[in-house]
Design a protein around this motif. Sequence first.
Motif, mmCIF file in Angstrom:
data_model
loop_
_atom_site.group_PDB
_atom_site.id
_atom_site.type_symbol
_atom_site.label_atom_id
_atom_site.label_comp_id
_atom_site.label_asym_id
_atom_site.label_seq_id
_atom_site.Cartn_x
_atom_site.Cartn_y
_atom_site.Cartn_z
ATOM 1 N N PHE A 1 -5.577 7.066 7.991
ATOM 2 C CA PHE A 1 -6.248 6.007 8.739
ATOM 3 C C PHE A 1 -5.675 4.611 8.516
ATOM 4 O O PHE A 1 -6.001 3.706 9.268
ATOM 5 C CB PHE A 1 -7.738 6.005 8.402
ATOM 6 C CG PHE A 1 -8.450 7.238 8.877
ATOM 7 C CD1 PHE A 1 -8.395 7.619 10.205
ATOM 8 C CD2 PHE A 1 -9.160 8.034 7.993
ATOM 9 C CE1 PHE A 1 -9.037 8.755 10.649
ATOM 10 C CE2 PHE A 1 -9.813 9.178 8.424
ATOM 11 C CZ PHE A 1 -9.755 9.542 9.764
ATOM 12 N N GLN A 2 -4.827 4.440 7.505
ATOM 13 C CA GLN A 2 -4.222 3.128 7.303
ATOM 14 C C GLN A 2 -2.729 3.109 7.593
ATOM 15 O O GLN A 2 -2.137 2.028 7.663
ATOM 16 C CB GLN A 2 -4.476 2.646 5.870
ATOM 17 C CG GLN A 2 -5.935 2.336 5.582
ATOM 18 C CD GLN A 2 -6.152 1.684 4.220
ATOM 19 O OE1 GLN A 2 -5.264 1.015 3.692
ATOM 20 N NE2 GLN A 2 -7.325 1.889 3.642
ATOM 21 N N ILE A 3 -2.131 4.285 7.751
ATOM 22 C CA ILE A 3 -0.698 4.330 8.034
ATOM 23 C C ILE A 3 -0.417 5.133 9.303
ATOM 24 O O ILE A 3 0.094 4.600 10.290
ATOM 25 C CB ILE A 3 0.089 4.917 6.840
ATOM 26 C CG1 ILE A 3 -0.091 4.031 5.600
ATOM 27 C CG2 ILE A 3 1.577 5.029 7.188
ATOM 28 C CD1 ILE A 3 0.582 4.556 4.349
ATOM 29 N N LEU B 1 2.660 -3.803 14.967
ATOM 30 C CA LEU B 1 4.060 -4.149 14.746
ATOM 31 C C LEU B 1 4.333 -4.426 13.268
ATOM 32 O O LEU B 1 5.397 -4.089 12.757
ATOM 33 C CB LEU B 1 4.433 -5.365 15.595
ATOM 34 C CG LEU B 1 4.436 -5.140 17.105
ATOM 35 C CD1 LEU B 1 4.719 -6.446 17.842
ATOM 36 C CD2 LEU B 1 5.464 -4.087 17.501
ATOM 37 N N VAL B 2 3.369 -5.045 12.602
ATOM 38 C CA VAL B 2 3.511 -5.280 11.163
ATOM 39 C C VAL B 2 3.664 -3.959 10.431
ATOM 40 O O VAL B 2 4.525 -3.805 9.549
ATOM 41 C CB VAL B 2 2.301 -6.063 10.624
ATOM 42 C CG1 VAL B 2 2.307 -6.061 9.098
ATOM 43 C CG2 VAL B 2 2.325 -7.493 11.130
ATOM 44 N N LEU B 3 2.827 -2.984 10.782
ATOM 45 C CA LEU B 3 2.894 -1.688 10.117
ATOM 46 C C LEU B 3 4.217 -0.988 10.410
ATOM 47 O O LEU B 3 4.842 -0.405 9.509
ATOM 48 C CB LEU B 3 1.726 -0.806 10.565
ATOM 49 C CG LEU B 3 1.640 0.566 9.889
ATOM 50 C CD1 LEU B 3 1.493 0.424 8.378
ATOM 51 C CD2 LEU B 3 0.480 1.367 10.459
ATOM 52 N N ILE B 4 4.666 -1.054 11.655
ATOM 53 C CA ILE B 4 5.959 -0.454 12.002
ATOM 54 C C ILE B 4 7.072 -1.138 11.214
ATOM 55 O O ILE B 4 7.975 -0.484 10.687
ATOM 56 C CB ILE B 4 6.204 -0.568 13.521
ATOM 57 C CG1 ILE B 4 5.191 0.300 14.281
ATOM 58 C CG2 ILE B 4 7.623 -0.134 13.870
ATOM 59 C CD1 ILE B 4 5.245 0.109 15.781
ATOM 60 N N LEU C 1 -0.060 3.645 13.045
ATOM 61 C CA LEU C 1 1.321 3.728 13.492
ATOM 62 C C LEU C 1 1.406 4.280 14.910
ATOM 63 O O LEU C 1 2.257 3.889 15.700
ATOM 64 C CB LEU C 1 2.125 4.616 12.528
ATOM 65 C CG LEU C 1 3.648 4.485 12.558
ATOM 66 C CD1 LEU C 1 4.073 3.074 12.221
ATOM 67 C CD2 LEU C 1 4.279 5.471 11.588
ATOM 68 N N PHE C 2 0.492 5.201 15.233
ATOM 69 C CA PHE C 2 0.471 5.780 16.565
ATOM 70 C C PHE C 2 -0.420 4.997 17.524
ATOM 71 O O PHE C 2 -0.366 5.216 18.730
ATOM 72 C CB PHE C 2 0.001 7.235 16.508
ATOM 73 C CG PHE C 2 1.060 8.196 16.063
ATOM 74 C CD1 PHE C 2 1.927 8.758 16.982
ATOM 75 C CD2 PHE C 2 1.203 8.534 14.733
ATOM 76 C CE1 PHE C 2 2.915 9.647 16.582
ATOM 77 C CE2 PHE C 2 2.184 9.423 14.312
ATOM 78 C CZ PHE C 2 3.044 9.984 15.239
ATOM 79 N N ALA C 3 -1.245 4.108 16.977
ATOM 80 C CA ALA C 3 -2.198 3.391 17.820
ATOM 81 C C ALA C 3 -1.535 2.580 18.935
ATOM 82 O O ALA C 3 -2.052 2.551 20.053
ATOM 83 C CB ALA C 3 -3.085 2.503 16.955
ATOM 84 N N THR D 1 0.835 -1.208 0.000
ATOM 85 C CA THR D 1 0.000 0.000 0.000
ATOM 86 C C THR D 1 0.865 1.252 0.000
ATOM 87 O O THR D 1 0.595 2.216 -0.728
ATOM 88 C CB THR D 1 -0.938 -0.003 1.216
ATOM 89 O OG1 THR D 1 -1.808 -1.138 1.142
ATOM 90 C CG2 THR D 1 -1.773 1.267 1.263
ATOM 91 N N MET D 2 1.916 1.247 0.815
ATOM 92 C CA MET D 2 2.831 2.393 0.832
ATOM 93 C C MET D 2 3.474 2.586 -0.538
ATOM 94 O O MET D 2 3.608 3.723 -1.019
ATOM 95 C CB MET D 2 3.916 2.185 1.897
ATOM 96 C CG MET D 2 3.413 2.159 3.319
ATOM 97 S SD MET D 2 4.771 1.848 4.479
ATOM 98 C CE MET D 2 3.850 1.443 5.947
ATOM 99 N N GLN D 3 3.868 1.492 -1.158
ATOM 100 C CA GLN D 3 4.469 1.585 -2.489
ATOM 101 C C GLN D 3 3.489 2.188 -3.496
ATOM 102 O O GLN D 3 3.850 3.063 -4.298
ATOM 103 C CB GLN D 3 4.893 0.192 -2.973
ATOM 104 C CG GLN D 3 6.078 -0.404 -2.261
ATOM 105 C CD GLN D 3 6.377 -1.797 -2.786
ATOM 106 O OE1 GLN D 3 5.490 -2.639 -2.884
ATOM 107 N NE2 GLN D 3 7.626 -2.043 -3.129
ATOM 108 N N ALA D 4 2.242 1.723 -3.445
ATOM 109 C CA ALA D 4 1.238 2.203 -4.401
ATOM 110 C C ALA D 4 0.948 3.685 -4.197
ATOM 111 O O ALA D 4 0.823 4.453 -5.163
ATOM 112 C CB ALA D 4 -0.043 1.378 -4.267
ATOM 113 N N LEU D 5 0.844 4.100 -2.943
ATOM 114 C CA LEU D 5 0.583 5.517 -2.667
ATOM 115 C C LEU D 5 1.738 6.384 -3.155
ATOM 116 O O LEU D 5 1.528 7.464 -3.721
ATOM 117 C CB LEU D 5 0.344 5.723 -1.167
ATOM 118 C CG LEU D 5 -0.926 5.080 -0.585
ATOM 119 C CD1 LEU D 5 -0.958 5.264 0.926
ATOM 120 C CD2 LEU D 5 -2.171 5.687 -1.213
#
Length: 750
Positions: free
Chosen positions: A644-646, A716-719, A650-652, A613-617
């Motif tokens: 809302f997805q990054i 953790l996956v997102l981090i 990430l802060f959650a 998703t980060m790559q696509a954005l």
Amino acid sequence: MTTTTSRGRGRGRRRAPTRIERAAGRAAALQKPRVILALLLLLALTSVMLLDGYLRAEVGGDQRVRTGASAGDVPDEVLDGGPVLTFRGGRATTVSVPDKTIALTFDDGPNPTWTPQVLRILREYDVPGTFFLVGSMVSRYPDIVADMVRQGEEVGIHTFTHVDLSYQSSARVRREMTQTQLALAGAAGITTTLFRAPYSSETDAIDDYSWPVYKELGEDGYTSVFVDTDSDDWKRPGVSKIVQWATPADGKGASVLFHDAGGERSQTIEALPAYIKKMKAAGYTFTTISGVLQQQDTAAGDAPGTAAGQRAGGLQAAHRRASGVTLYEGKALVAAVAVAEWTVPALSVGLMVVGVAVMGRFAMMLLLARRHFRQRNRRRFAWGAEVTRPVSVIVPAYNEKECIANTLKSLAGSTHPIEVVVVDDGSTDGTSEIAREAARSLGMTDVRVIRQDNAGKPAALNNGVRAARHDIVVMMDGDTVFEPDAVHQLVQPFADPEVGAVAGNAKVGNRDTVIGAWQHIEYVMGFNLDRRMYDLLRCMPTIPGAIGAFRRDAVLEAGGMSEDTLAEDTDITIAMHRAGRRVVYQEHARAWTEAPGSLKQLWSQRYRWSYGTMQALWKHRGCLTDRGPSGRFGRVGMPLVVLFQIVTPLFAPLIDVFTAYSMIFIDFRASLLAWLAVLGVQLVCAAYAFRLDREKYRYLLMMPLQQLAYRQMMYLVLIHSCVTALTGGRLRWQKLKRTGEVGTPAGATR
């Protein structure tokens, strides 16, 4: 049924690793260090918060907490002696303050409000003071301590956390002393030999609990200081009472106790000048504890004394220059505390903003989801004339021997005319043979199995799109099963010529395990509720790979499924927006997919999703400045996805860490209620999402556990993904192990 092979394979040779296997090996070699780095980042932030919490053990009133204990082991000469206890030569000796002399002492500081005012008064009246400092406060306010020492005041240790040492282990006692010495070294470059125990009073209050502590510290070279005249200013009895209670009787000397911290000290600030003037008028002089000891030494003929107990160069006799490891460790402690002191308030503000954003998102999701449901489920709602023409269903498959037969069986029951194109992406488990046999046994005549060398899912999809005979292509995963009317429902929005792609409703089929139930909640609430919102906003970010449909010409015009990113579904969806095509969500087109069955597989899948998703954005960042539909996605959809997805996820985890921090160090009840309130809001949203999807509510019983366990893993996956992106890492497709437990739609249990 036909079979096409893109390239023949030799026999009798050892099979070379496929592209996916080679890429997976390279990714695995790089993945572990990045996981460790991600965990270290979270651990470092958690450590900073724990340090800040440890330092925030605020000092309260200095009232005594224990009375009446036995003192049989304490020598009588100590119980009846003066307020200064030393162990010179290994023998306990007490020293009294000479007549007409005041050793003015202050406890519990430093405090940023009251201590500077006390120092100003002492400087104004040229009176020395001895400050017994709490190490945690020293590390938080080092500049005040540095000013104190420069002004010539004397400092002593009052432990690091203001704990009663009488009940602590020997290791805890030494830790309290060492940590305070380090704080003093970092703040003012000195250490000290003076000590006053919290909750101590006069020497006659020493008991069998506290005596071993004083003996142990005395053997380490500390001088313990007690009180023989207490102002009791912490009680705030009024200025006149404070002055009265601090005045020694009959011209005797005294170690007098005031407080420059530990509560509201305005009465102390008001009483102190009056007290100094009164005592000077009565002929008293003021000195430090070191001054008292030096006067005693002078009287005994041991050594000449100097004013207020100072050594040559202005350093108090009790002070020692910090050097070497102690100095550097002290500076490191002060620096770490400074980071914590800055981080936690900034984090509080940031998390408050994130919290407001999350609550706003929940409200927006509920409102727009309700509007979407009512709009699409009106009795007379229709996209246009019913779409009945045949469509092509493309099934990319790599080592799907457990699932491919069930997939084809579900397609055989389709109520819509279809052709099926199975693209075998270099499988090594006989997937293509199983697919052909399944199609033959099911009597499916319009099935083609195309074999290609292993090139990845995007290449398989592109191969299928090129081979498709119809103008609408439905894409699904090789582990997915469709409900009988799924294809028919999925293609109805194409009656609107503006629609270029349609997202279906993916369901978790293996939901009867704990991990499956957690993912089921996430799919219904986090994915499908989001898609309703994005649909109305016309900025749908992702068409799920498990069930989605496209106009064939739109896919070809966009250059096909890109291999530039790992989220080819997100990539092609954004490309649809940029081409001016409308992307919608069709909730009635349901497909059942097999979710990862283990935490390891789940990590691999979500790691790829979030990184892709980060790559696509990033790839489509140009839409931020585009006009028309592309610009709409860039200025509405992309910020929402990023937020809302990054950013928010990430802060959650910090919200959870901060909640735990608040429960431990601030207010347990209030923090717990706040956490339960947020959980309640999420439960309401989830329950509404389940209602819209007509799901059974019993799975929501797993939601509290999901918040405590599953959600942390997703963070953790997102981090991990962010660390990979920031370090320039590359990730490739990783094949998940399938069990084939998701059967035909009729066998799926809701």
